[in-house]
Design a protein around this motif. Structure first.
Motif, mmCIF file in Angstrom:
data_model
loop_
_atom_site.group_PDB
_atom_site.id
_atom_site.type_symbol
_atom_site.label_atom_id
_atom_site.label_comp_id
_atom_site.label_asym_id
_atom_site.label_seq_id
_atom_site.Cartn_x
_atom_site.Cartn_y
_atom_site.Cartn_z
ATOM 1 N N GLU A 97 0.203 4.450 -6.244
ATOM 2 C CA GLU A 97 -0.559 3.302 -6.362
ATOM 3 C C GLU A 97 0.453 2.111 -6.494
ATOM 4 O O GLU A 97 1.294 2.220 -7.352
ATOM 5 C CB GLU A 97 -1.730 3.611 -7.268
ATOM 6 C CG GLU A 97 -2.564 2.464 -7.593
ATOM 7 C CD GLU A 97 -3.456 2.706 -8.612
ATOM 8 O OE1 GLU A 97 -4.546 1.710 -8.816
ATOM 9 O OE2 GLU A 97 -3.575 3.557 -9.242
ATOM 10 N N LEU A 98 -0.038 0.997 -5.798
ATOM 11 C CA LEU A 98 0.671 -0.210 -5.872
ATOM 12 C C LEU A 98 -0.274 -1.152 -6.739
ATOM 13 O O LEU A 98 -1.517 -1.445 -6.572
ATOM 14 C CB LEU A 98 1.124 -0.781 -4.576
ATOM 15 C CG LEU A 98 1.787 0.137 -3.720
ATOM 16 C CD1 LEU A 98 1.923 -0.547 -2.224
ATOM 17 C CD2 LEU A 98 3.316 0.603 -4.257
ATOM 18 N N ILE A 116 5.371 -5.822 -0.196
ATOM 19 C CA ILE A 116 4.942 -4.677 0.256
ATOM 20 C C ILE A 116 4.834 -4.246 1.833
ATOM 21 O O ILE A 116 4.961 -3.244 2.263
ATOM 22 C CB ILE A 116 3.487 -4.674 -0.504
ATOM 23 C CG1 ILE A 116 3.729 -4.648 -1.882
ATOM 24 C CG2 ILE A 116 2.635 -3.606 0.179
ATOM 25 C CD1 ILE A 116 2.355 -4.877 -2.747
ATOM 26 N N LYS A 126 -1.742 0.787 1.091
ATOM 27 C CA LYS A 126 -1.932 -1.082 1.121
ATOM 28 C C LYS A 126 -3.344 -1.102 0.713
ATOM 29 O O LYS A 126 -3.607 -1.979 0.128
ATOM 30 C CB LYS A 126 -1.508 -1.229 2.403
ATOM 31 C CG LYS A 126 -1.298 -2.843 2.468
ATOM 32 C CD LYS A 126 -0.654 -3.244 3.817
ATOM 33 C CE LYS A 126 -0.993 -4.773 3.959
ATOM 34 N NZ LYS A 126 -0.438 -5.031 5.357
ATOM 35 N N ALA A 129 -4.145 -0.778 -2.930
ATOM 36 C CA ALA A 129 -3.522 -1.555 -3.907
ATOM 37 C C ALA A 129 -4.328 -2.574 -4.936
ATOM 38 O O ALA A 129 -5.358 -3.046 -4.416
ATOM 39 C CB ALA A 129 -2.472 -2.471 -3.259
#
Length: 644
Positions: A97-98, A116, A126, A129
């Motif tokens: 997880e970003l 990213i 993505k 995020a």
């Protein structure tokens, strides 16, 4: 593993401090308990590629190649931070997880988003995020932000807005700098004539002001004062005399003898009024008394803070910004400083007592003034509807253990503290009286103020009314003696040269320098020329490029700056176009305008300006000193000399 990507190391450390321990400091990131990782950018890790990255022929500056418009935009890693970018790319691929933890503005959003994207994560990663918005680096505030993560997808318009700005700046600056440098080379100029989307209109403001002052021709104008006594029989030298003055209001019949600003230019006309009112009895036509209130000033955004600091301490805009960054990052005494907002979330009011205690401890204001604050009061600054990604700049709850601030840091912290403290003081209340008097068929006016309650102005240290006219008690129909008419001769004055304070004020209130009523209307609703985060840097850039210079507190244009503005078409050097662009960028961020609808007209305007550069009168560049290229152009210095 969850990966938090902060804009800079100081923010990363603050985020890590709010996450579970123990921590392991690694090369380029911090590992927290449970395996989550906090890493960071170091400002922009990626930058727009130079023109020769798109084609080798762009190494040589050639008018036939302009405008240069990339079909597919390229970003390149900055050499000095390449290592950190490599670390982040690896971590992004490993992460489950970003979390985008860029600063809470459009630049902070794009700065992390582009890293990213550059790492090419999976579509699902993505899309999932998150966004972390931190405006206060103290542990409690960061923990609160961590509990309120938002989908990063909600902020895509903000990122697109920043991307549009970055590409517009590249297109505008790269193409027009080449175009007008080539024009200068035709007459033997050596060096770079830098043109920028925001910097050039700012330079234009200064140049036009300087030329207006240089060409200013003063002329005399005249005013008439009636010295009045409300007691027809009283000796005016008596200690109890309540004499006062009123100013003549020329009638419509006097317009042929007045200028556009309503000033009387004919001395004989004013002398005639003086002779007519001497030793004459006048009559009070009206007495208008009103009680007025003034609310406390809102907490600062960056521009308003820079303006006040320039007035109070003579501090340059960049100096104020750098000082704020230290107070925010190093000392954690203030909230996010690059804010363009002056309102506060209602929820922040709960921390008022703690913030006031910190102000008192840190000597942000005198203890007696802090003690005089009433936290039950709520000024109009507490308004969730007017708070967006960030809020006004205010002190945090952090208490200093020792007096570790520099002189500049103390000055700025005290200003910020005073404006916050003002939210807990009542309104400033005063009575205003306006009186109209007739003497020998001529109209005269005067007004006076009387303070009722200083309210928040006790924080400012002095009364504003010390120099105001004092009026005796007057009633409609009352007779007065004009014991003396006085002719006042004055000279029109040129406008003042810009200072840091007035140039920043001009940039934020750019609408008043625009004549087109439709554009003026649009600009009144925007943030002005440039952004909170960029204004100080752009002003400093103009100094570095030799277009501006300082003379004491005054900011003046150099010979090179004047020449450039005189050669450029007005649409490049006036604020109308770029200020409307700022409005469009805000519309993109608000999902009201698309990227393409912004870029298409920009490209057409750019082509038109480049065509004008090919036929401009560049003779003004003949005797100019060589302009030093900035870092972006320095490595191409040899190609300038080869350009045809």
């Amino acid at each position: 593993m969850k990966l938090y990507i902060a804009e800079k190391p100081s923010l990363a450390r603050a985020i890590a401090d709010a996450l579970p321990k123990p921590h392991k400091k690694q090369d380029g990131y911090i590992e927290v308990a449970g395996g989550d990782i906090v890493s960071w950018c170091i400002g922009h890790l990626l930058e727009q590629a130079e023109p020769d990255s798109y084609h080798d022929r762009y190494k040589k500056w050639n008018a036939a190649d302009l405008p240069i418009v990339p079909e597919t935009w390229q970003l390149k890693a900055k050499t000095q931070t390449r290592k950190q970018l490599t670390i982040l790319k690896k971590l992004i691929k490993q992460a489950d997880e970003l979390v985008n933890a860029g600063d809470p503005d459009r630049e902070g959003q794009l700065l992390v988003d582009e890293v990213i994207d550059h790492a090419k994560p999976t579509k699902v990663k993505k899309q999932n995020a998150k966004r972390l918005l931190v405006s206060d680096l103290n542990v409690g505030a960061v923990k609160k932000s961590l509990s309120n993560l938002k989908p990063n997808s909600e902020f895509i318009p903000l990122s697109v807005s920043a991307l549009a700005r970055a590409r517009a700046d590249w297109l505008y600056g790269m193409n027009l700098t080449r175009a007008y440098t080539l024009a200068g080379q035709k007459v033997g100029f050596k060096g770079v004539l830098s043109v920028g989307r925001v910097q050039t209109p700012i330079l234009g403001l200064v140049v036009r002001r300087d030329l207006e002052i240089l060409n200013f021709v003063p002329h005399a104008f005249y005013e008439v004062l009636a010295h009045l006594n409300p007691n027809l029989d009283q000796d005016i030298n008596s200690q109890t005399s309540e004499t006062f003055t009123a100013k003549w209001q020329p009638s419509g019949a006097c317009e042929p003898y007045m200028d556009d600003e309503g000033r009387v230019l004919h001395k004989g006309l004013a002398q005639n009024v003086v002779s007519r009112i001497n030793d004459q009895v006048g009559t009070v036509l009206s007495v208008d008394k009103k009680q007025k209130k003034q609310n406390s000033p809102l907490p600062y955004n960056l521009s308003s803070l820079q303006i006040d600091a320039a007035k109070a301490f003579g501090m340059a805009a960049k100096q104020v910004l750098d000082t704020c960054q230290n107070l925010y990052e190093r000392h954690k005494l203030i909230t996010y400083p690059r804010s363009d907002n002056r309102y506060l979330p209602k929820d922040h009011h709960k921390e008022a007592s703690q913030v006031l205690a910190a102000i008192k401890n840190n000597q942000g204001q005198e203890a007696s003034k802090v003690d005089g604050a009433n936290t039950r009061l709520k000024s109009k600054c507490w308004n969730d509807k007017k708070v967006e990604a960030h809020h006004g700049i205010i002190p945090t709850v952090k208490k200093l253990q020792s007096a570790s601030l520099t002189k500049d840091e103390k000055c700025i912290y005290q200003l910020i503290s005073r404006h916050y403290l003002a939210q807990f003081y009542p309104e400033y209340i005063y009575n205003e009286t306006q009186v109209e008097i007739e003497i020998a068929k001529g109209k005269f006016k005067t007004k006076a103020k009387q303070e009722v309650n200083l309210g928040f102005k006790v924080l400012m240290g002095k009364s504003e009314l010390d120099s105001e006219e004092k009026l005796p008690a007057l009633i409609k129909g009352q007779k007065l003696l004009c014991f003396k008419g006085e002719l006042i001769e004055k000279q029109t004055q040129p406008p003042a040269h810009f200072t840091d304070a007035t140039l920043l004020a001009a940039m934020t209130g750019i609408a008043r320098f625009v004549k087109d009523p439709e554009i003026k209307k649009v600009l009144k609703e925007t943030d002005g020329l440039g952004t909170e985060a960029t204004r100080a840097g752009i002003i400093e850039l103009l100094f570095k490029r030799g277009f501006l210079k300082r003379q004491g507190k005054q900011i003046l244009a150099t010979e090179s700056g004047i020449a450039l503005i005189q050669v450029l078409p007005e649409q490049v050097s006036k604020p109308d176009l770029t200020a409307v662009w700022e409005s469009s960028l805000s519309s993109i961020a608000q999902k009201e305008l698309s990227y393409q609808h912004f870029m298409q007209p920009l490209l057409q305007q750019l082509s038109d300006i480049i065509e004008l550069s090919k036929t401009c009168d560049s003779s003004a560049f003949k005797s100019l000193p060589e302009q030093k290229p900035n870092k972006k152009f320095r490595r191409k210095r040899k190609t300038y000399k080869k350009a045809s």
